[in-house]
Design a protein around this motif. Structure first.
Motif: not given
Length: 193
Positions: A106-111, A172-193
């Protein structure tokens, strides 16, 4: 949807993730999950210009995708309480708990979200910092052309396997009401992590 060869824990994590995305509780996952010791090597992830077919420059480096253990717990009490004068011993309750590894960032970006939805941006995950040139999953951020695009508050990006890695996911990219956006990334692998 049928996913062949995916272990139960990964399938559970996949369902939990989509449920959380649907309910808008992405932040709760980050707060309630615990980092997994000795887990898989972190995966760098970035927002690039271009598309997955022709990646351009990195415009927003995101926090590495790392393994977290997410624990789900459910408790059920007795179905009914005994009547007075009958058996006064309460019925037993049931508790169930399961821990599933989830690769998450999860990352907050200025974009600005509207700027990212111009049809010229993609999210790309890499094997590791040491093998940064090896891409494992990528997804094009969808383009928005309607007049209402400035009012869009969130977008979901499917991440498809690259280079036969087997990794897949969702961002998932969500607009932050205070500016920028929050990017959440979920990754999976069929054999498990």
């Amino acid at each position: 949807m049928k996913l062949v060869g995916i272990r139960g824990s990964v399938w559970t994590a996949f369902l939990v993730t989509f449920a959380m995305l649907g309910l808008g509780t992405t932040a709760a996952l980050a707060q309630d999950a615990t980092p997994a010791a000795g887990a898989e090597t972190p995966h760098p992830v970035h927002i690039h210009t271009g598309s997955c077919g022709t990646l351009g420059d990195v415009v927003y480096p995101l926090n590495d995708i790392t393994t977290y253990n997410v624990t789900q717990a459910f408790s059920f009490g007795p179905a009914a309480t005994p009547e007075p004068g009958s058996m006064s011993t309460p019925l037993p309750g049931v508790s169930v708990s399961q821990t599933a590894p989830v690769l998450f960032s999860v990352t907050h970006i200025d974009g600005n979200l509207a700027e990212l939805m111009d049809g010229n941006h993609a999210i790309n995950a890499h094997e590791s910092a040491e093998n940064i040139q090896n891409y494992i999953a990528c997804g094009n951020i969808p383009q928005c052309l309607a007049a209402a695009c400035s009012g869009v508050v969130g977008v979901v990006v499917d991440l498809a396997p690259v280079n036969n890695s087997g990794y897949f996911g969702v961002a998932k990219i969500d607009a932050d009401p205070n500016g920028g956006a929050v990017v959440s990334v979920f990754l999976f692998h069929p054999t498990g992590a």
